[in-house]
Design a protein around this motif. Structure first.
Motif, short mmCIF file in Angstrom:
data_model
loop_
_atom_site.label_atom_id
_atom_site.label_comp_id
_atom_site.label_asym_id
_atom_site.label_seq_id
_atom_site.Cartn_x
_atom_site.Cartn_y
_atom_site.Cartn_z
N TYR A 58 0.99 -1.19 0.03
CA TYR A 58 0.08 0.04 -0.09
C TYR A 58 0.96 1.10 0.02
N GLY A 109 -3.96 5.82 0.79
CA GLY A 109 -4.82 5.63 1.64
C GLY A 109 -4.39 5.38 3.13
N THR A 110 -5.12 5.00 4.10
CA THR A 110 -4.61 4.93 5.45
C THR A 110 -4.65 3.38 5.78
N PHE A 111 -5.09 2.63 5.10
CA PHE A 111 -5.13 1.12 5.52
C PHE A 111 -3.60 0.28 5.06
N GLU A 151 -5.96 7.87 -2.49
CA GLU A 151 -5.81 6.69 -3.30
C GLU A 151 -6.11 6.80 -4.75
N GLY A 169 -6.58 3.84 -6.99
CA GLY A 169 -7.72 3.38 -6.25
C GLY A 169 -7.53 2.45 -5.05
N ALA A 170 -8.47 1.66 -4.74
CA ALA A 170 -8.34 0.74 -3.39
C ALA A 170 -7.32 -0.42 -3.49
N GLY A 171 -6.70 -0.80 -2.58
CA GLY A 171 -6.08 -1.95 -2.63
C GLY A 171 -4.55 -1.76 -2.63
N THR A 172 -3.71 -2.76 -2.91
CA THR A 172 -2.11 -2.37 -3.01
C THR A 172 -1.90 -1.39 -4.25
N ASP A 173 -0.80 -0.82 -4.18
CA ASP A 173 -0.58 0.27 -5.29
C ASP A 173 0.58 -0.13 -6.01
N ASP A 207 -12.72 13.45 -5.18
CA ASP A 207 -12.27 12.80 -4.29
C ASP A 207 -11.43 13.01 -3.07
N ARG A 208 -11.48 14.68 -3.06
CA ARG A 208 -10.87 15.23 -1.89
C ARG A 208 -11.49 16.35 -1.45
#
Length: 287
Positions: free
Chosen positions: A102, A105-107, A123, A176-180, A237-238
């Motif tokens: 990642y 994002g924050t996760f 993201e 986007g969401a998920g690993t980058d 998105d922000r």
């Protein structure tokens, strides 16, 4: 012989003596000697980088930025922030080890040795200015890094020897969401550290139809609706509350204005008579 003749003869003799003196001096001047080249100091191996040293934004070695080719990208600098440190998350890379991480994002950052809660990278970021560090390698090797979910490229982002080595580079992400980002190590074993110095985002723009349908956009727009005559709500998105919005219709018969609040921009369309009217428009949000 007249006095005038004696005078010219004496003057001529004096001139000949002066010329002779100059000629003798020129002949006696020593020939110039060639300058000797300065001695070169022996080369000194650079000190291996300290992975835990505080980095400043003026440190070129940790802030090398190579801009993506897309002209519409905007760069946002951040205080250097760690997203990967295999010493505290995941362990060393061996030959052929491949992992996905990642970046936005924050996760998911603590398990990969990164800053808990992330580095404030949205993201939607498409690339980052990063420092990739191979720490305490067992020998020479190389590292690749590429957007998660795509085929492995042929290029490497870092070649390292038997000492720790870091390099600044630009890494493309999968937004986007998920690993980058996917990282792969070859040859030796090594710890890997990834620090982020800034990120790239597409500009926020969109082309909206009379009914509120999104005809085209930069990928930053989440939704658009036509709430009432001449009133449109666009969700980004922000947070855009401190940003400036501009809009224009396809023809001069309509006037568009933009108001921003939280992550929403409200677009208002009026005709030349001042009546609220639905019509196509382009909108650009600049932050």
């Amino acid at each position: 012989m007249s006095r005038l003749t004696h005078t010219f003869a004496a003057a001529g003799a004096a001139a000949l003596l002066v010329v002779a003196a100059f000629s003798a001096g020129a002949a006696a001047a020593p020939a110039p000697q060639s300058a000797q080249a300065p001695a070169l100091a022996p080369a000194v191996d650079p000190k291996p980088p300290d992975p835990d040293a505080k980095r400043s934004e003026g440190d070129v070695s940790t802030n090398a930025v190579l801009s993506p080719s897309a002209a519409e990208m905007q760069y946002v600098a951040i205080t250097p922030c760690r997203v990967v440190d295999t010493r505290s998350g995941g362990g060393r890379f061996s030959n052929g080890t491949t992992r996905s991480y990642y970046v936005g994002g924050t996760f998911g950052f603590a398990p990969q040795g990164g800053t808990t809660g992330g580095c404030g990278i949205p993201e939607g970021a498409v690339a980052v200015a990063a420092t990739v560090l191979a720490l305490n390698p067992s020998g020479p090797g190389r590292i690749k890094a590429w957007p998660a979910g795509v085929a492995e490229p042929g290029a490497n982002v870092l070649y390292y020897g038997s000492e720790s080595l870091g390099a600044g580079t630009t890494l493309t992400l999968r937004p986007g969401a998920g690993t980058d980002l996917t990282v792969k190590n070859y040859n030796a074993s090594t710890d890997v550290i990834l620090d982020i110095n800034g990120y790239y985002l597409p500009q926020m723009w969109a082309y909206i139809s009379t009914s509120g349908a999104v005809l085209d956009q930069s990928g930053r727009l989440l939704s658009a609706t036509n709430d009432s005559a001449g009133t449109y709500t666009l969700v980004w998105d922000r947070d855009v509350s401190v940003c400036v919005g501009t809009a224009n219709s396809d023809i001069s018969g309509y006037i568009a204005s933009v108001y921003t609040s939280t992550n929403i921009s409200y677009v208002y369309i009026d005709d030349n008579a001042g009546n609220a009217s639905n019509y196509w428009f382009n909108v650009l949000i600049s932050c």
